[in-house]
Enzyme design. Structure first.
Site, short mmCIF file in Angstrom:
data_model
loop_
_atom_site.label_atom_id
_atom_site.label_comp_id
_atom_site.label_asym_id
_atom_site.label_seq_id
_atom_site.Cartn_x
_atom_site.Cartn_y
_atom_site.Cartn_z
N LYS A 53 0.85 -1.21 0.00
CA LYS A 53 0.00 0.00 0.00
C LYS A 53 0.88 1.26 0.00
CE LYS A 53 -3.90 -2.32 2.19
NZ LYS A 53 -4.77 -2.59 3.33
N GLN A 97 -4.62 -1.29 9.50
CA GLN A 97 -4.69 -2.63 8.91
C GLN A 97 -5.37 -3.60 9.89
OE1 GLN A 97 -3.92 -3.33 5.80
NE2 GLN A 97 -4.19 -5.53 5.89
N ASP A 120 -10.93 3.47 4.00
CA ASP A 120 -11.40 2.08 3.95
C ASP A 120 -12.92 2.02 3.83
OD1 ASP A 120 -9.58 -0.07 4.06
OD2 ASP A 120 -9.07 0.37 6.14
#
Ligand code: GUN
Length: 283
Positions: A53, A97, A120
């Site tokens: 990422k 995460q 997200d």
């Protein structure tokens, strides 16, 4: 029938180029989109995902911060870091995460991220926006899967889409996005009785269960578009999806490989959401 292989790497490059134009336009105005990625602990798969990422951000000239916290980090310390990033003008997107270690309440963490920086799309406010058809941030993996269908020319409207797996990260948001695109949607779980009855009726089949090769060719409708979200490591070290690619490719109309299907798109859509967050902040 031999399925057309949906090349996630190539489509990801194409979509990234589109978002680079938008990121560059912001830079001309003195704004560099910035993403903060937080990882708590040492999960090897999570470390690889997070490193990828951060690398994707760098490739597009975005600012990124990679925050690595030890596995025994107190929940309060993580929440304080998120609050700091919520107020940091260099940061437009924040991602923690998942999964986080068990002593940390993930819902508290997701609630703490400013909905405006929630790239997200996991904050309850953004989940609600998705449910009501006013999506603000599309969760990256289903967003990527939708792009793969779109770029491959798969018709969604009026089709029967079947999703196997009902996670908050993939299955549920995928169902909502397909519904918004006017598909008829069925969501199956690991407890579904006679799963094959449902999968065989799917024009679009999305599989996200974490069970290696559980969907075999005989469970697929001839000509269906098959999106394999799974990524599993076999004892011999090779990666495989939740779909048995070898038997499925002779039946499906389209299929995503693992690796090189959905994976590169997830990261691309994270970059897209970060640029979008920066664009909204710049208005
Ligand atoms: N873990 C697995 N997939 C994801 C994702 O899309 N976002 C976050 N934050 N964690 C994940």
């Amino acid at each position: 029938m031999t399925a057309r292989i949906i090349d996630g790497k190539a489509i990801a490059q194409e979509v990234r180029a589109e978002w680079k134009v938008r990121a560059d336009a912001l830079k001309v105005r003195g704004i560099t989109p910035g993403l903060a990625v937080i990882i708590v602990g040492e999960d090897p798969a999570s470390k690889v995902y997070v490193a990828n990422k951060v690398k994707a951000c760098a490739e597009l000239g975005l600012h990124s911060e990679h925050i690595v916290l030890p596995a025994d980090t107190a929940e309060s310390v993580l929440l304080a870091k998120i609050t700091e990033l919520n107020h940091d003008p260099k940061i437009h997107g924040i991602l923690v995460q998942l999964p986080v270690p068990r002593h940390i309440d993930s819902s508290k963490v997701l609630n703490a991220i400013s909905p405006d920086k929630d790239v997200d799309g996991f904050h309850p406010e953004n989940v609600g926006a998705l449910v009501t058809g006013n999506m603000r941030f599309a969760p990256c993996t289903p967003f990527g899967a939708m792009k793969l269908l779109e770029k491959s020319g798969v018709t969604i409207e009026g089709k029967h889409a079947v999703i196997v797996g009902r996670s908050n990260i993939v299955g549920k948001p995928m169902a909502l996005m397909l519904l918004q695109a006017n598909a008829t949607v069925t969501v199956c779980t690991s407890k579904t009785v006679d799963l094959a009855k449902f999968t065989r009726d799917a024009d679009i089949l999305v599989v996200a269960t974490g069970r290696p090769k559980m969907i075999t060719g005989d469970m697929i409708k001839p000509g269906a578009a098959v999106i394999d979200v799974g990524i599993n490591r076999l004892p011999d070290g090779k990666l495989c999806g939740d779909v048995d690619f070898d038997s499925a490719k002779g039946v499906a109309g389209w299929i995503t490989p693992v690796p090189g299907g959905v994976g590169p798109m997830t990261i691309t859509m994270l970059v897209a959401n970060t640029v979008q967050a920066a664009e909204r902040g710049a208005k």
